[in-house]
Design a protein around this motif. Sequence first.
Motif, mmCIF file in Angstrom:
data_model
loop_
_atom_site.group_PDB
_atom_site.id
_atom_site.type_symbol
_atom_site.label_atom_id
_atom_site.label_comp_id
_atom_site.label_asym_id
_atom_site.label_seq_id
_atom_site.Cartn_x
_atom_site.Cartn_y
_atom_site.Cartn_z
ATOM 1 N N GLY B 324 0.904 -1.439 -0.342
ATOM 2 C CA GLY B 324 0.141 0.279 0.269
ATOM 3 C C GLY B 324 1.086 1.171 -0.078
ATOM 4 O O GLY B 324 1.984 1.712 -0.757
ATOM 5 N N ASP B 325 0.315 1.921 1.096
ATOM 6 C CA ASP B 325 1.137 3.177 1.408
ATOM 7 C C ASP B 325 2.620 3.292 1.154
ATOM 8 O O ASP B 325 3.297 4.395 1.376
ATOM 9 N N ASP B 326 3.326 2.449 1.215
ATOM 10 C CA ASP B 326 4.949 1.949 2.289
ATOM 11 C C ASP B 326 5.740 2.604 0.545
ATOM 12 O O ASP B 326 6.583 3.040 1.053
ATOM 13 N N VAL B 327 4.533 2.504 -1.047
ATOM 14 C CA VAL B 327 5.147 2.620 -1.874
ATOM 15 C C VAL B 327 5.786 4.684 -2.292
ATOM 16 O O VAL B 327 6.761 4.892 -2.099
ATOM 17 N N ALA B 328 4.946 5.754 -1.139
ATOM 18 C CA ALA B 328 5.720 6.895 -1.036
ATOM 19 C C ALA B 328 7.088 6.913 -0.703
ATOM 20 O O ALA B 328 7.315 8.150 -0.942
ATOM 21 N N GLN B 329 7.420 5.557 -0.125
ATOM 22 C CA GLN B 329 9.060 5.491 0.223
ATOM 23 C C GLN B 329 9.272 6.026 -0.579
ATOM 24 O O GLN B 329 10.906 6.166 -0.166
ATOM 25 N N VAL B 330 9.277 5.317 -1.873
ATOM 26 C CA VAL B 330 10.252 4.991 -2.849
ATOM 27 C C VAL B 330 11.617 5.948 -3.289
ATOM 28 O O VAL B 330 12.471 5.736 -3.438
ATOM 29 N N PRO B 331 11.158 7.867 -2.673
ATOM 30 C CA PRO B 331 12.251 8.179 -3.098
ATOM 31 C C PRO B 331 13.435 8.268 -2.541
ATOM 32 O O PRO B 331 14.660 8.839 -2.656
ATOM 33 N N ASP B 332 12.671 7.959 -0.915
ATOM 34 C CA ASP B 332 13.751 7.921 0.087
ATOM 35 C C ASP B 332 14.628 6.763 -0.425
ATOM 36 O O ASP B 332 15.598 6.612 -0.070
ATOM 37 N N LEU B 333 14.131 5.253 -1.568
ATOM 38 C CA LEU B 333 14.674 4.274 -0.900
ATOM 39 C C LEU B 333 15.857 4.699 -2.076
ATOM 40 O O LEU B 333 16.527 3.249 -1.954
ATOM 41 N N ALA B 334 15.256 5.420 -2.936
ATOM 42 C CA ALA B 334 15.784 4.999 -4.275
ATOM 43 C C ALA B 334 17.566 5.984 -4.011
ATOM 44 O O ALA B 334 18.598 5.692 -4.513
ATOM 45 N N ARG B 335 17.751 6.433 -3.170
ATOM 46 C CA ARG B 335 18.689 6.653 -1.821
ATOM 47 C C ARG B 335 19.770 5.869 -1.211
ATOM 48 O O ARG B 335 20.877 6.448 -0.559
ATOM 49 N N GLU B 336 18.948 5.328 -1.006
ATOM 50 C CA GLU B 336 19.726 3.444 0.054
ATOM 51 C C GLU B 336 20.741 3.119 -0.414
ATOM 52 O O GLU B 336 21.251 3.095 -1.544
ATOM 53 N N ARG B 337 22.085 2.927 -0.033
ATOM 54 C CA ARG B 337 23.002 2.042 -0.427
ATOM 55 C C ARG B 337 22.684 0.419 -0.020
ATOM 56 O O ARG B 337 21.458 0.013 0.710
ATOM 57 N N ASN B 338 22.814 -0.202 -1.050
ATOM 58 C CA ASN B 338 22.983 -1.772 -1.186
ATOM 59 C C ASN B 338 21.182 -1.834 -1.316
ATOM 60 O O ASN B 338 21.204 -3.058 -0.833
#
Lengths: 366, 366
Positions: B324-338
Motif C-alpha cells: 500500500g502506502d509504503d510505496v511512498a517511501q520510494v524516493p527515499d529508498l532510491a537514495r539508500e545504499r545496497n
Amino acid sequence: MTDALRRPLAPGATIGILGGGQLGRMLSVAASRLGFQCHIYEPGAAPPAGHVAARVTTAPYNDLDALRAFAQSVDVITYEFENVPTASLDALEAIRPIRPNRRALAVSQERIAEKDFLTGLGLSTAPYARVTDLATLNAAIERIGTPAILKTTRLGYDGKGQARIMTPADAPAAWEAMNGAEAVLEGFIDFSHEVSVIAARGLDGSVACYDPGENVHRAGILHTTTLPARLSPGQRTDAVLIAARILNALDYVGVLGVELFVTPQGQTGGLIVNEIAPRVHNSGHWTQAGCAVDQFEQHIRAIAGWPLGDGTRYADVVMENLIGDDVAQVPDLARERNTQIHLYGKAEVKPGRKMGHVNRVIRGLT
Amino acid sequence: MTDALRRPLAPGATIGILGGGQLGRMLSVAASRLGFQCHIYEPGAAPPAGHVAARVTTAPYNDLDALRAFAQSVDVITYEFENVPTASLDALEAIRPIRPNRRALAVSQERIAEKDFLTGLGLSTAPYARVTDLATLNAAIERIGTPAILKTTRLGYDGKGQARIMTPADAPAAWEAMNGAEAVLEGFIDFSHEVSVIAARGLDGSVACYDPGENVHRAGILHTTTLPARLSPGQRTDAVLIAARILNALDYVGVLGVELFVTPQGQTGGLIVNEIAPRVHNSGHWTQAGCAVDQFEQHIRAIAGWPLGDGTRYADVVMENLIGDDVAQVPDLARERNTQIHLYGKAEVKPGRKMGHVNRVIRGLT
C-alpha cells in the motif's frame, strides 16, 4: 531547463527508447523494476526489445510524423543507437527532452569531433589526423607512422569501416576500403590491455562510476570483460577521474562507456582514451551479476531524474559475449555453475551478431 | 509424457502464463533472459505483466474459447495464480502441458487436501479438522483446543477468509466470518519463527533448493524475508529434505514455496509445514539480489525442460515488501545504499496491496 523537466519521473511514466536491440531490451527490463513503461522506436521488424516493452513503433529514423507521435506518447527520450539523423533529433527534442543530450551525440557520432573534444579536456588519445583523400592519408602516415588504423569518421563500430595500415604501401587499399567517406588515421598505441569505465551522471550533476573492467576483443568485437581489471590503485582513481571529466564537460545525463588503453607509462598514469559511447555499453553487462543496481537501471535512474543507485561491486565477474554460433553452446552453459545467461531473443543467427552473453560470478571479492 | 514433451524448449519459444500480476511480470522478465517470449492470460485490464510481455490476452478464467486460443499460441503453460477453475485447466491441458501439474494445483487449492497430503508423507503440520457448520466447529475446538484459527478451505491468502478463535466463545462469530464456506480449524503452533524454502524440480526429476529465508509477517502479509535464516545445520538439511519429499511426491516441475514453522522441539527437527504454494513465492524475491539464477528464472528453466540453474547464495539479503502506502517511501529508498528496488507497475495504491519490494544486499556472507 524548466523546473518541470528537472522533476523526477513518477512510477507509471513512459520512457521512449530509440533502438530496439539488446541494449533497448535490457533498458526496458530495468525500467520495469522502477515501475516505468517503455515505448520502443525501431526501424526493423520484431525487435528484441519489443518482447519486454509496453509498446513498439516500427518506422524509419527519418519518418518525422512517426517520430513526433512517438515523442508525444512518452515522458523522456533516450537511445541505444547513437546514429539517429540530426533532423530527427530536432523533431523529437522540440517535444520531449532527449537524454543524454545532443552534445554527447554530436561528439560521439564523429570520431574527429570526439578526439578534438577529449584532447581539449587535456586527456590523452592516440595520435590522429583527418583523411579526405589518398594525398591526406599519405601525409598523415608520414606524420603518425605505421602501424596505424584508418577508420571512417562516422557510423563505425564493432570493427566495421576500418582498415589496418602496416606499411605506407597499404595506403591505397585502405583508402579504397573507406568507399570515399571521410576518415581518420589513428596511430597504434603500445598498450598492455584495455579497460572500460561505465560511468553515470544524474540530472542533479552527481557522478557515479562502476569499478573498471578489463576487455578482451576477438575479430574487433568485445569477447570478455573481467572484474577486477588489472590496474594500480592510482590508475583506478585516474580512470574514474577521466570519466567524470568527460561527463561534466558534456553536462551529461545517463550512462557513458569510456574505453581506455593501459600503457606501460605515459600521461595520466598511462591511461589513453580509446573511445566513448553515450549509452549503456557491452563492457558494462557484468553489472547485472555483481551490483545491487546494474548499468541499465543506472541509466534509467539518471534520465528519469532519480538519484543514482549503488553500483558498488560485491562479486568478481567475467562477462563473455555469445557471438554468432557461440549461441549453440547455450545447452552446455545452462549446466554451468555460477553462470547467468542472457539471450537477446534474436530470431536469426549471423556471423558476428551479438546473440547473448553470460556473466560468470566468482563469489567473494579478490 | 511423449518424448516431444520432454525435449527442452528452444530459445524463441513462447511460454503462456496464467495471471498477470507481479509474479507473472517477473517470470516474463526472467523468460526473456533465456530468449523466450511470454503470453500473459489475465482477466483484469492493463496487467503489470503486460508491460514486459510480448502478448497479453484479457479474458475471464472461464472463457474456454479464449483459453483454447491462448493455449494454441504457446508451447507450455504455467501460472502465477493457482485458483484457475478445473474446467478451464481441462481445456488448456488438452492442448498444451501445464507445469507444475494438476496434482500440485489440486493439493494446494484446498487446505484439507494439502494437509492430508503432507501428513500422508510423514511430515508434521498443525493439528487440523474439517468444519462444515457451527457444530463441527465446536467439536473441532474441543479436540484441538484454543487458541486456533479458522480458515476457508479454498481461495484464501494474505490473511483473507480467516478468523482467530481465542476462546470457545469466539466460535459463532468465526463461523459467521466464513460466509457458509467449508473451513478448516488449525491449532496454533508454539513456534519461534517462520522460514521458507524455495525449491525447484526439473523435468528430469533433479531437485535444487535455495537457502531457507526467515519470514516476518505484518497483518497477515509477508513483511520481510532475511537471509540467512536462524536454523541449525540439521534444521537447514531437514528443511531441504522436506521440500524435496514434497516435490518428488507430486512429480512436480517448477518452483514451489514451502513455509515452515520452527518450533523449540518436535518431529523432523522442530520443523512444521505451514503451507505450500505451487509457484514462485514472495519469500523467494531475495534471490534476485543474491544468486546467479533467481527463483523466476529457475521456474522458467524447469517448465522449459532446461537444467536447473545455480541458486547458490553469494550475499546476505533482506527482502522487504512495499505494501500500500509504503510505496511512498520510494524516493527515499532510491537514495539508500545496497538497495535494489522492484516496483510492480500497479496504477492504483490500495491498502494491503503489494506494490513492490526492495532487496537490501549485505556484501559477503555471514
